[in-house]
Write an enzyme that holds these catalytic residues in place. Structure first.
Site, PDB file in Angstrom:
ATOM      1  N   LYS A   1       0.901  -1.287  -0.103  1.00  0.00           N
ATOM      2  CA  LYS A   1      -0.036   0.022  -0.058  1.00  0.00           C
ATOM      3  C   LYS A   1       0.778   1.280  -0.005  1.00  0.00           C
ATOM      4  CE  LYS A   1      -3.839   2.005   2.632  1.00  0.00           C
ATOM      5  NZ  LYS A   1      -4.645   1.538   3.824  1.00  0.00           N
TER       6      LYS A   1
ATOM      7  N   SER B   1      -9.479  -0.826   7.129  1.00  0.00           N
ATOM      8  CA  SER B   1      -8.794  -0.498   5.794  1.00  0.00           C
ATOM      9  C   SER B   1      -8.316  -1.635   5.144  1.00  0.00           C
ATOM     10  CB  SER B   1      -7.883   0.644   6.004  1.00  0.00           C
ATOM     11  OG  SER B   1      -8.643   1.654   6.141  1.00  0.00           O
TER      12      SER B   1
ATOM     13  N   SER C   1      -9.393   1.456   3.103  1.00  0.00           N
ATOM     14  CA  SER C   1      -8.724   2.251   1.952  1.00  0.00           C
ATOM     15  C   SER C   1      -7.769   1.440   1.398  1.00  0.00           C
ATOM     16  CB  SER C   1      -7.944   3.443   2.904  1.00  0.00           C
ATOM     17  OG  SER C   1      -6.953   2.675   3.997  1.00  0.00           O
TER      18      SER C   1
END
Lengths: 453, 115
Positions: free
Chosen positions: A54, A152, A128
C-alpha cells in the site's frame, strides 16, 4: 492455484515464477488506478512470490505518496520494518492506490484516479487499501501488505472477494507506516486465502525496537515467535461464537442472510456453538473513533507543509507558503479531517468533543472485554451492505459504513475478513474477531470456515 | 536567523487554540469558525470550500452528538481522564529545541533558506 500450493511448487521448483510475475506485472501496467507505482526492476531477480505494498507504507527507493499530491515527488529513504522483514523472500511489484493516508472506506479517493470494484466497475472496491483488494482479485500479485486503522484491510477484502487480516494492536511494527490514528493503526496482510495472510503474518509479526507498542507487547508470554501458517490445522476446538444483535440488525438484509447461512453451515459441520448477545454500546464505536482519529490525524498531518516533503507553493512569507501548499495539495477529505481535529481540540471545545470521544473509546473497550468472556469469537458481516455506487454517499454516510469493522480496532483485537458468498454477483465478507494476541486462533477458525464456503 | 517564536508558530500550529468569545456560543458551525480553524491549520480555502466545510463539519458534529446518549462520565470518566496529560504548556521544551538545534544564538535559530 491456492497459496499453499503456490509456495510448495515454488519450493520444489515446479513453477516458473519469473513467467508468473511477468504476467502479473503486465496486468498491473495495463490496469487503471490500481497501482500508483509499478516496480519493473523486480524482474532482474525474481527470488520469491510477488508482494504489493500500500502506498502509505515505506519501501526504500520507491515513491511513497500515500496516494496524495501533498507527497508528490517523495521517495522513501528507508524500509518499513514489515517490508524489511519480507525483502528476502518476496519481490515488491509496486505501490498500490488507497484513500490518501488511509482516510476512507470507499477506496476511490486517491488523488491519482478512481479505483474501481473488480466485480462491477461502477462500484467502490472498499478502502482504504482498495488497490490491494483489486490487485489480488485480478491476480496482479500473490500477496499484499495493507494498513488497517478502522477496517482498511477488511473492507476491501470483503468488497473484492479476498482475505484481509487486522493483527492485534502491537503484534506488527508500525514503523514506516504513515500515521492516520496512531493509537489504532496496524499493518495487516492480504491474500487470496487464509493460508496466504497467515504466511505473511508469520514473517512480519514480532517486537521491533522502533515501535514501542510492539516492544511492550513483546514482554508477554503470548508474543513468542509463531509460524501462524503452520498452526492453521491445529484447532480451535469447542468454539463458541457470539453474534451481536444490534450489529446484525443494522446489516442490509441480503448481506445478513448470506452471513447467517454461512454461520449455520459452520455450526452444522464443525459443531460450533452460537450465542446471540446484546452489546448496545458497539454502535457508538464509529463516532467515538472519528472524534479520536480527527484529533490524532490533525496533529500527525502538521508535518506536511511543503517545507520538507512534496511540492511547495511559493508565496511572500512562510505563513502563506504553508497555507497555499496545504490548500492546494490536500484533498477535501484530508482538509475536513484536519480541520475537525483542530476544532474539537480547541480549548473551549475539547472538554466536550475530544473528551467525549476518548471516554466513548474507553467505554466500548470495557464492554468488549466483558463480552469476550462469554465466548471465543465475535462473528459479523464485514460490511453492513454491498459495495455502493461510486460517489453516491456523503462523508457521514461513508463514515457509518465502518460500523462492523470499527469495534475490533477500538479493542485492539485481531480480526479477519473472509469471503462467505455472493449477492447479485458481488462478494460478501464475513468477519471473525478474537481476543488480543490470540491471532492464531482467529486464523485457525477462519481456515476451517474457508473450507465450508 | 529566524525568531524561535516564528518557527514554533509555523511548526506547532495546533498550539494556538482559542476562539473569540463571539464564536463560542451555540453548537452550530459558523463561517467565521471555519475560517479561523483553517487559519490555525494553515490551510488556504476558496469560498466554495468554506461553504461546503461549514455544512459538512456541522453534520459531522450533529452525528457525533449521539455519544451524549451514553453515561460516559459515570462509567469511564476518571479512567479516560487519566490517559490525558494535564493541559499545561511546557516551557522547558523551548530550551530542549534550542539545545538540540545545530545552530542557534540567544533565542534565535539558524535555518537554511527556504523561500
Amino acid at each position: 492455484m491456492n497459496t499453499e500450493e503456490l509456495l510448495k511448487k515454488r519450493k520444489t521448483g515446479k513453477i516458473d515464477l519469473e513467467k508468473r510475475v511477468k504476467g502479473q506485472l503486465k496486468k498491473a501496467e495495463k490496469s487503471e488506478n490500481v497501482f500508483i507505482t509499478v516496480n519493473e526492476d523486480v524482474l532482474k531477480d525474481v527470488r520469491g512470490p510477488s508482494l504489493a505494498v500500500k502506498d502509505n507504507i515505506l519501501v526504500k527507493g520507491l515513491p511513497a505518496k500515500s496516494s496524495s499530491r501533498i507527497l508528490e515527488g517523495y521517495t522513501a529513504p528507508y524500509d518499513a520494518t514489515a517490508v524489511k522483514r519480507l525483502r528476502k523472500k518476496f519481490i515488491i511489484v509496486g505501490k498500490t492506490a488507497c484513500d490518501p493516508f488511509g482516510t476512507g472506506c470507499s477506496g476511490t479517493t486517491s488523488d491519482f484516479g478512481v479505483t474501481r470494484n473488480p466485480y462491477d466497475e461502477s462500484r467502490v472496491p472498499g478502502g482504504s487499501s482498495g488497490g490491494n483488494g483489486v490487485a489480488l482479485a485480478k491476480e496482479m500479485c500473490d500477496f499484499a501488505l495493507g494498513s488497517d486503522t478502522f477496517g482498511s484491510v477488511r473492507a476491501p477484502a470483503s468488497f473484492c472477494g479476498v482475505v484481509g487480516f487486522r493483527p492485534s494492536y502491537g503484534l506488527v511494527s508500525r514503523y514506516g507506516l504513515m500515521d492516520l490514528c496512531m493509537s489504532m493503526d496496524t499493518i495487516g496482510p492480504m491474500a487470496r486465502d487464509v493460508y496466504g495472510v497467515a504466511y505473511l503474518l508469520s514473517k512480519i509479526a514480532g517486537p521491533d525496537e522502533r515501535d514501542l507498542t510492539t516492544e511492550r507487547a513483546g514482554k508477554t508470554e503470548n508474543r513468542k515467535k509463531k509460524n501462524y501458517h503452520e498452526m492453521l490445522g491445529e484447532g480451535p476446538e469447542k468454539v463458541k461464537v457470539l453474534k451481536p444483535k444490534e450489529l446484525f440488525s443494522s446489516t442490509e438484509e441480503k448481506v445478513r442472510k448470506v452471513v447467517d447461512r454461512s454461520i449455520e453451515k459452520m455450526a452444522d459441520r464443525e459443531g460450533i456453538e452460537v450465542e446471540e448477545v446484546e452489546i448496545p454500546e458497539l454502535k457508538y464505536s464509529v463516532p467515538a473513533y472519528y472524534l479520536t482519529m480527527f484529533a490524532e490525524f490533525s496533529s500527525a498531518m502538521q508535518r506536511f507543509d511543503g517545507m520538507k516533503y512534496g511540492p511547495r507553493e511559493k508565496s511572500r512569507d512562510i505563513y502563506r507558503t504553508v497555507s497555499r501548499t496545504r490548500g492546494k495539495y490536500l484533498n477535501p477529505e484530508l482538509k475536513r479531517r484536519i480541520m475537525m481535529g483542530a476544532y474539537i481540540t480547541l480549548k473551549e471545545h475539547r472538554k466536550k468533543w475530544y473528551r467525549m470521544g476518548i471516554r466513548a473509546v474507553f467505554l466500548v473497550r470495557k464492554r468488549l472485554e466483558k463480552v469476550m468472556k462469554k465466548g471465543d469469537f465475535i462473528v459479523t458481516a464485514t460490511m453492513p451492505g454491498l459495495p455502493w455506487k461510486i460517489g453516491e454517499k456523503s462523508p457521514v454516510e461513508e463514515y457509518k459504513m465502518d460500523l462492523l469493522t470499527g469495534f475490533p480496532s477500538i479493542g485492539g483485537l485481531p480480526s479477519i475478513s473472509i469471503p462467505c458468498g455472493k449477492v447479485e454477483g458481488l462478494p460478501v465478507g464475513l468477519q471473525i474477531t478474537g481476543n488480543r494476541f490470540q491471532d492464531e486462533k482467529v486464523l485457525q477458525l477462519a481456515y476451517k470456515w474457508e473450507g465450508t464456503v | 536567523m529566524v525568531e524561535l517564536a516564528t518557527y514554533l508558530a509555523v511548526n506547532q500550529v495546533m498550539e494556538v487554540r482559542s476562539l473569540p468569545e463571539a464564536m463560542k456560543e451555540g453548537t452550530g458551525m459558523k463561517r467565521e469558525e471555519v475560517e479561523r480553524v483553517a487559519s490555525f491549520c494553515r490551510i488556504e480555502l476558496g469560498e466554495k470550500e468554506k461553504e461546503r466545510l461549514e455544512e459538512e463539519m456541522e453534520s459531522i458534529l450533529e452525528w457525533a452528538e449521539e455519544l451524549e446518549e451514553l453515561k460516559l462520565k459515570e462509567e469511564v470518566g476518571e479512567e479516560a481522564e487519566g490517559s490525558l496529560r494535564e493541559d499545561k504548556g511546557r516551557e522547558k521544551d523551548y530550551h530542549l529545541i534550542l539545545e538540540e538545534f545545530p545552530k542557534s544564538k540567544d533565542r534565535k535559530l539558524k535555518v537554511p533558506k527556504n523561500l
